[in-house]
Design an enzyme around this catalytic site. Structure first.
Site, short mmCIF file in Angstrom:
data_model
loop_
_atom_site.label_atom_id
_atom_site.label_comp_id
_atom_site.label_asym_id
_atom_site.label_seq_id
_atom_site.Cartn_x
_atom_site.Cartn_y
_atom_site.Cartn_z
N ASP A 64 0.81 -1.22 0.00
CA ASP A 64 0.00 0.00 0.00
C ASP A 64 0.85 1.28 0.00
OD1 ASP A 64 0.75 -0.70 2.59
OD2 ASP A 64 -0.98 0.23 3.54
N HIS A 65 2.17 1.12 -0.03
CA HIS A 65 3.07 2.27 -0.14
C HIS A 65 3.93 2.18 -1.40
CE1 HIS A 65 2.54 3.72 4.12
NE2 HIS A 65 1.96 2.54 4.15
ZN LIG Z 1 3.10 -0.99 6.38
#
Ligand SMILES: [Zn+2]
Length: 302
Positions: A64-65
């Site tokens: 998610d990054h």
């Molecule tokens: Zn994380």
């Protein structure tokens, strides 16, 4: 500086909720911090030109990054970018990127310089004449770093009304005046710099703390930052879950902001379990009133 939140949610993207990514305008250069899925679409949405991005920072290798990075770099190739790009990230990403590009037959059209981020303490990872970036370790399930972006002091401003009073001060002297030097006349008389110039704007600092458990060790690194972004995945009532997954609650994020005496706290990385993130805001404001919620498209100018 100008901060633009591209995504500030955790895990599963929704039509208007993107995973973590931000763009920061510092001294006329855009940098990107974290690259959650959808980041390139969000950059387009907010009119941030890809060509003006020269540095990308990845805090850790959770999807998610990160998952937006592959698509973004591959788009740059389609656009035939020639300008170099610098990527600061955990070392393992280099192999992963090479593997993805090899398997998907992407040959980049521009030089990509990989700068591994690792280690303890505050480490200088980028330094130019306009700004610097330091990394510092956070406390998460895998190696994770936060980033501190600091502007360099600008030169002093010429006070033309004052300078006009002295015909002997020519344009040739301006460079030294901006650098803070006094003016010395031919007769040896000293005209103090403060009389001829005005102080430049105060240099700004931005601190970014992506996924982390409550970790007060970082306080000295981010002390006095104008703006702090700190994750606040959970609320007090899910404190155990925060501990287990090595995330922070909104209250903990605010405690860090308070201890570090920052100017403003922006909280984000909200778990999708909270339909109304105002409960997180309320919790944080009880500890640190200058707290704001991140949201997609939020712009912070400081
Ligand atoms: Zn994380």
């Amino acid at each position: 500086m100008e901060l633009r939140i591209l995504g500030c949610h955790s895990a599963t993207p929704k039509p208007d909720e993107y995973p973590t990514s931000q763009a920061l305008l510092v001294k006329n250069q855009w940098i990107v911090i974290d690259a959650g899925e959808g980041m390139q679409v969000q950059l387009r949405r907010y009119g941030i030109k890809f060509g003006r991005i020269k540095n990308i920072f990845i805090s850790h290798l959770h999807g998610d990054h990160l998952y937006g990075l592959f698509g973004f770099l591959s788009t740059l190739r389609l656009l035939n970018r020639q300008t170099e790009m610098h990527l600061y990230a955990p070392a393992e990403l280099e192999d992963l990127l090479n593997h993805v590009f090899r398997t998907t037959q992407v040959e980049l059209s521009f030089p990509l310089f990989f700068r591994p981020v690792s280690g303890n303490g505050l480490k200088l990872i980028l330094d130019n004449d306009k700004f610097s970036v330091h990394s510092f370790p956070l406390k998460h399930r895998i190696q994770t770093h936060g980033f501190l972006v600091s502007e360099k002091p600008a030169p002093r401003k010429l006070n033309m009304n004052a300078i006009k009073q002295y015909p002997e001060i020519g344009i040739w002297a301006y460079h030294n005046l901006k650098a803070g030097k006094d003016f010395v006349t031919e007769e040896g008389k000293i005209i103090p710099n403060e009389e001829l110039t005005l102080p430049p704007p105060r240099p700004r600092k931005y601190a970014y703390c992506s996924d982390t458990a409550y970790y007060p060790d970082i306080v000295p690194y981010i002390k006095g930052a104008d703006v702090l972004y700190h994750e606040a995945t959970f609320s007090d009532e899910d404190k155990d879950l925060a501990e287990k997954t090595m995330h922070s609650t909104a209250r903990q994020a605010a405690q860090i902001a308070k201890q570090a005496q920052v100017g403003k706290l922006i909280i984000g990385h909200f778990s999708s379990r909270y339909r109304d993130t105002n409960i997180l805001l309320k919790e944080a404001r009880e500890v640190f009133p200058q707290t704001e919620l991140a949201y997609e498209g939020k712009q912070v100018i400081f």
